[in-house]
Design a protein around this motif. Structure first.
Motif, PDB file in Angstrom:
ATOM      1  N   THR A  52      40.847  46.542  38.407  1.00 11.18           N
ATOM      2  CA  THR A  52      40.194  45.241  38.530  1.00 11.18           C
ATOM      3  C   THR A  52      41.011  44.434  39.529  1.00 11.18           C
ATOM      4  OG1 THR A  52      39.439  45.345  36.237  1.00 11.18           O
ATOM      5  CG2 THR A  52      39.383  43.186  37.317  1.00 11.18           C
ATOM      6  N   PHE A  92      41.533  40.838  41.590  1.00 17.47           N
ATOM      7  CA  PHE A  92      41.277  39.406  41.599  1.00 17.47           C
ATOM      8  C   PHE A  92      41.643  38.867  42.976  1.00 17.47           C
ATOM      9  CE2 PHE A  92      42.424  40.696  37.316  1.00 17.47           C
ATOM     10  CZ  PHE A  92      41.345  40.225  36.582  1.00 17.47           C
ATOM     11  N   THR A 117      41.439  35.342  45.534  1.00 16.53           N
ATOM     12  CA  THR A 117      41.220  33.894  45.493  1.00 16.53           C
ATOM     13  C   THR A 117      40.294  33.409  46.594  1.00 16.53           C
ATOM     14  OG1 THR A 117      43.207  33.473  46.802  1.00 16.53           O
ATOM     15  CG2 THR A 117      43.456  33.423  44.394  1.00 16.53           C
ATOM     16  N   MET A 167      37.183  35.381  48.303  1.00 18.41           N
ATOM     17  CA  MET A 167      36.341  36.552  48.555  1.00 18.41           C
ATOM     18  C   MET A 167      35.712  36.506  49.945  1.00 18.41           C
ATOM     19  SD  MET A 167      35.202  39.329  46.824  1.00 18.41           S
ATOM     20  CE  MET A 167      35.058  38.950  45.084  1.00 18.41           C
ATOM     21  N   PHE A 171      37.657  39.598  51.621  1.00 17.75           N
ATOM     22  CA  PHE A 171      37.104  40.860  51.109  1.00 17.75           C
ATOM     23  C   PHE A 171      37.081  41.976  52.147  1.00 17.75           C
ATOM     24  CE2 PHE A 171      33.854  43.953  50.053  1.00 17.75           C
ATOM     25  CZ  PHE A 171      34.233  44.306  48.780  1.00 17.75           C
ATOM     26  N   ARG A 189      36.165  50.485  40.101  1.00 17.63           N
ATOM     27  CA  ARG A 189      36.734  49.247  40.633  1.00 17.63           C
ATOM     28  C   ARG A 189      35.787  48.084  40.404  1.00 17.63           C
ATOM     29  NH1 ARG A 189      37.507  48.135  47.029  1.00 17.63           N
ATOM     30  NH2 ARG A 189      35.433  47.260  46.850  1.00 17.63           N
ATOM     31  N   THR A 190      36.374  46.957  40.057  1.00 14.36           N
ATOM     32  CA  THR A 190      35.659  45.689  39.980  1.00 14.36           C
ATOM     33  C   THR A 190      36.474  44.678  40.770  1.00 14.36           C
ATOM     34  OG1 THR A 190      34.857  46.215  37.768  1.00 14.36           O
ATOM     35  CG2 THR A 190      34.781  43.899  38.430  1.00 14.36           C
ATOM     36  N   THR A 191      35.824  43.932  41.648  1.00 15.46           N
ATOM     37  CA  THR A 191      36.505  42.898  42.428  1.00 15.46           C
ATOM     38  C   THR A 191      35.831  41.569  42.128  1.00 15.46           C
ATOM     39  OG1 THR A 191      36.944  44.507  44.185  1.00 15.46           O
ATOM     40  CG2 THR A 191      37.194  42.180  44.747  1.00 15.46           C
ATOM     41  N   VAL A 192      36.634  40.608  41.713  1.00 21.17           N
ATOM     42  CA  VAL A 192      36.093  39.293  41.383  1.00 21.17           C
ATOM     43  C   VAL A 192      36.877  38.208  42.102  1.00 21.17           C
ATOM     44  CG1 VAL A 192      35.197  39.970  39.124  1.00 21.17           C
ATOM     45  CG2 VAL A 192      37.509  39.101  39.302  1.00 21.17           C
ATOM     46  N   GLU A 193      36.204  37.104  42.397  1.00 21.78           N
ATOM     47  CA  GLU A 193      36.883  35.944  42.962  1.00 21.78           C
ATOM     48  C   GLU A 193      37.246  35.008  41.828  1.00 21.78           C
ATOM     49  OE1 GLU A 193      36.299  33.034  46.694  1.00 21.78           O
ATOM     50  OE2 GLU A 193      34.647  32.994  45.268  1.00 21.78           O
ATOM     51  N   ILE A 194      38.468  34.504  41.906  1.00 15.25           N
ATOM     52  CA  ILE A 194      38.924  33.528  40.923  1.00 15.25           C
ATOM     53  C   ILE A 194      39.448  32.301  41.658  1.00 15.25           C
ATOM     54  CG2 ILE A 194      39.427  35.250  39.163  1.00 15.25           C
ATOM     55  CD1 ILE A 194      42.380  34.999  39.936  1.00 15.25           C
ATOM     56  N   ASN A 195      39.557  31.218  40.961  1.00 15.55           N
ATOM     57  CA  ASN A 195      39.968  29.957  41.561  1.00 15.55           C
ATOM     58  C   ASN A 195      41.441  29.934  41.948  1.00 15.55           C
ATOM     59  OD1 ASN A 195      39.603  27.282  42.380  1.00 15.55           O
ATOM     60  ND2 ASN A 195      40.272  26.511  40.386  1.00 15.55           N
TER      61      ASN A 195
END
Length: 138
Positions: free
Chosen positions: A88, A90, A92, A94, A98, A116-122
């Protein structure tokens, strides 16, 4: 089922009360790993102002560093890069990061392709732009 906590003496120190990794059965769960260097607050590719705010950063340099740190934790825990089964990521930013992150990721994972997981976080707890949370086999 065995359960043990593992720490690397080469990876950056955790920023809180948690281990680098935890073995449960034949699985290894890594805590979030960032690009910092052990024994310092230095973050490859990051320029901070006097207040500790990010002035500029190089996502490619951070990617290389975070992948190296993940390898260090895996090896210290009895696993290896080719045994990663789930990642996973993270980010900040994307939109801006990316494409570059994905290109560096492809270099490191061409022979082993975990889920795979890709996420945007603050934000992340330190001034970094990427962190990985991984699961590997032993």
């Amino acid at each position: 089922m065995s359960d043990s906590i593992k720490n690397s003496d080469k990876a950056p120190e955790p920023v809180g009360l948690y281990p680098h990794a935890r073995k449960v059965g034949n699985l290894l769960f890594l805590s979030g790993v960032g690009p910092r260097k052990r024994g310092t607050k230095d973050i490859p590719g990051v320029t901070l102002d006097e207040a500790g705010n990010i002035v500029e950063y190089d996502i490619e340099a951070q990617c290389h560093s975070v992948f190296e740190n993940v390898k260090l934790v895996l090896e210290a825990s009895g696993s290896s890069w080719d045994k990663l089964v789930d990642v996973t990521v993270f980010l900040t930013n994307m939109k801006d990061d990316f494409k570059k992150y994905n290109a560096v990721y492809a270099e490191y994972f061409k022979d082993n392709q975990p889920c795979r997981t890709t996420v945007e976080i603050n934000a992340l707890p330190t001034p970094i732009a990427i962190e990985l949370k991984c699961i590997a086999t032993l």
